[in-house]
Design an enzyme around this catalytic site. Structure first.
Site, PDB file in Angstrom:
ATOM      1  N   GLN A  34       3.024   9.830   2.059  1.00 48.39           N
ATOM      2  CA  GLN A  34       4.323   9.177   1.831  1.00 48.39           C
ATOM      3  C   GLN A  34       5.006   9.678   0.568  1.00 48.39           C
ATOM      4  O   GLN A  34       6.195   9.436   0.372  1.00 48.39           O
ATOM      5  CB  GLN A  34       4.150   7.660   1.732  1.00 48.39           C
ATOM      6  CG  GLN A  34       3.706   7.012   3.042  1.00 48.39           C
ATOM      7  CD  GLN A  34       3.627   5.515   2.887  1.00 48.39           C
ATOM      8  OE1 GLN A  34       2.589   4.984   2.512  1.00 48.39           O
ATOM      9  NE2 GLN A  34       4.720   4.822   3.154  1.00 48.39           N
ATOM     10  N   HIS A  84      -1.599   6.380   8.109  1.00 54.82           N
ATOM     11  CA  HIS A  84      -0.749   7.395   7.478  1.00 54.82           C
ATOM     12  C   HIS A  84      -1.501   8.709   7.275  1.00 54.82           C
ATOM     13  O   HIS A  84      -0.908   9.786   7.331  1.00 54.82           O
ATOM     14  CB  HIS A  84      -0.256   6.915   6.107  1.00 54.82           C
ATOM     15  CG  HIS A  84       0.957   6.037   6.154  1.00 54.82           C
ATOM     16  ND1 HIS A  84       2.182   6.477   6.595  1.00 54.82           N
ATOM     17  CD2 HIS A  84       1.135   4.741   5.801  1.00 54.82           C
ATOM     18  CE1 HIS A  84       3.064   5.494   6.512  1.00 54.82           C
ATOM     19  NE2 HIS A  84       2.459   4.422   6.036  1.00 54.82           N
ATOM     20  N   HIS A 134      -3.166   0.171   8.486  1.00 57.74           N
ATOM     21  CA  HIS A 134      -1.830   0.784   8.360  1.00 57.74           C
ATOM     22  C   HIS A 134      -1.875   1.981   7.406  1.00 57.74           C
ATOM     23  O   HIS A 134      -1.328   3.050   7.712  1.00 57.74           O
ATOM     24  CB  HIS A 134      -0.837  -0.281   7.855  1.00 57.74           C
ATOM     25  CG  HIS A 134       0.547   0.230   7.604  1.00 57.74           C
ATOM     26  ND1 HIS A 134       1.639  -0.204   8.329  1.00 57.74           N
ATOM     27  CD2 HIS A 134       1.028   1.129   6.699  1.00 57.74           C
ATOM     28  CE1 HIS A 134       2.720   0.430   7.888  1.00 57.74           C
ATOM     29  NE2 HIS A 134       2.382   1.234   6.891  1.00 57.74           N
ATOM     30  N   GLU A 135      -2.547   1.816   6.267  1.00 58.72           N
ATOM     31  CA  GLU A 135      -2.590   2.913   5.281  1.00 58.72           C
ATOM     32  C   GLU A 135      -3.405   4.090   5.800  1.00 58.72           C
ATOM     33  O   GLU A 135      -2.999   5.253   5.634  1.00 58.72           O
ATOM     34  CB  GLU A 135      -3.142   2.413   3.941  1.00 58.72           C
ATOM     35  CG  GLU A 135      -2.285   1.366   3.255  1.00 58.72           C
ATOM     36  CD  GLU A 135      -0.810   1.711   3.181  1.00 58.72           C
ATOM     37  OE1 GLU A 135      -0.471   2.899   3.005  1.00 58.72           O
ATOM     38  OE2 GLU A 135       0.016   0.798   3.330  1.00 58.72           O
ATOM     39  N   GLY A 183       0.846  -1.186   0.000  1.00 63.83           N
ATOM     40  CA  GLY A 183       0.000   0.000   0.000  1.00 63.83           C
ATOM     41  C   GLY A 183       0.879   1.232   0.000  1.00 63.83           C
ATOM     42  O   GLY A 183       2.098   1.146   0.243  1.00 63.83           O
ATOM     43  N   CYS A 222       7.018  -0.782   6.261  1.00 64.50           N
ATOM     44  CA  CYS A 222       6.507   0.477   5.733  1.00 64.50           C
ATOM     45  C   CYS A 222       7.568   1.070   4.807  1.00 64.50           C
ATOM     46  O   CYS A 222       8.743   1.135   5.172  1.00 64.50           O
ATOM     47  CB  CYS A 222       6.216   1.444   6.874  1.00 64.50           C
ATOM     48  SG  CYS A 222       5.548   3.021   6.313  1.00 64.50           S
ATOM     49  N   LEU A 223       7.133   1.514   3.630  1.00 65.48           N
ATOM     50  CA  LEU A 223       8.086   2.092   2.674  1.00 65.48           C
ATOM     51  C   LEU A 223       8.721   3.378   3.214  1.00 65.48           C
ATOM     52  O   LEU A 223       9.759   3.799   2.725  1.00 65.48           O
ATOM     53  CB  LEU A 223       7.398   2.359   1.332  1.00 65.48           C
ATOM     54  CG  LEU A 223       6.911   1.108   0.584  1.00 65.48           C
ATOM     55  CD1 LEU A 223       6.120   1.505  -0.653  1.00 65.48           C
ATOM     56  CD2 LEU A 223       8.067   0.190   0.217  1.00 65.48           C
TER      57      LEU A 223
HETATM   58 NI    NI Z   1       3.426   2.579   5.641  1.00 67.71          NI
END
Ligand code: NI
Length: 210
Positions: free
Chosen positions: A54, A156, A152-153, A49, A110-111
């Site tokens: 981000q 953000h 999680h998304e 995701g 997480c990216l």
């Molecule tokens: Ni993340």
């Protein structure tokens, strides 16, 4: 389309609550291009995701997709989803205490927290209301691994990161995760069905289900 730069832990944009999109903005060329670029960026980085903050855009927009993913080989497939102004309601019996059977504990990555994994315990079933990339209403129930991913998304969009929610003692780098975290501890679904299997990982329409 373009591959966008991904903000890393410490970038202020990751700690700003994102603003909701106006419905009239959704079809605009800049937003449609942002969505296409986010999808391309997520795929390029092998993310499950990606949320707009981000990529330095403080907007309530995220994309989710799981196919054959080398970063997350145990995840079930999820078709590409574009979620705008998402709202989540945990489907649990109490908001104060999360029962084991209503939880999922999973090592998340997480990216924006590159190279780190940590175990996060979340409600295993949530109702999702959002708009899609054409402005159509989404009303669904997400269960199991997909429920953890969407939480999680959406975190953000509210300036919350994996490191805020992870059990501190579980935090590890990817190499050490691969070496030392046994497969059975990587995803622990608190719901066990009568036949001994884990609870369902799925996305279903809300209607008749909640
Ligand atoms: Ni993340």
């Amino acid at each position: 389309m373009a591959i966008l730069k991904i903000a890393q832990l410490g970038e202020p944009v990751l700690r700003e609550p994102a603003r909701a999109l106006d419905e009239t903005e959704i079809g605009s060329e800049p937003i449609q291009r942002l969505i296409a670029d986010m999808v391309e960026t997520m795929r390029d980085a092998n993310g499950a995701g990606l949320a707009a903050p981000q990529v330095y855009r403080s907007l309530q927009l995220c994309v989710i997709e799981v196919g054959e993913n080398p970063r997350y080989p145990a995840f079930p497939a999820i078709e590409l989803r574009v979620l705008i102004n998402p709202r989540l309601t945990p489907l649990v019996s109490s908001h104060d205490v999360l029962l084991d059977a209503e939880s999922i504990s999973m090592y998340e990555g997480c990216l924006s927290v590159s190279g780190l994994r940590g175990r996060v315990t979340r409600p295993r079933k949530v109702r999702l209301r959002a708009l899609d990339d054409a402005g159509r209403a989404i009303d669904e129930v997400w269960e199991g691994v997909p429920a953890a991913i969407v939480q999680h998304e959406v975190d953000h969009l509210h300036a919350t990161l994996l490191v805020d929610r992870a059990d501190p003692g579980s935090l590890c780098f990817l190499r050490e995760y691969d070496r030392h975290v046994p497969s059975k501890e990587r995803i622990v679904d608190g719901l066990t069905l009568p036949d001994g299997s884990a609870g369902p990982s799925r996305i279903v329409p809300s209607e008749g289900h909640v």
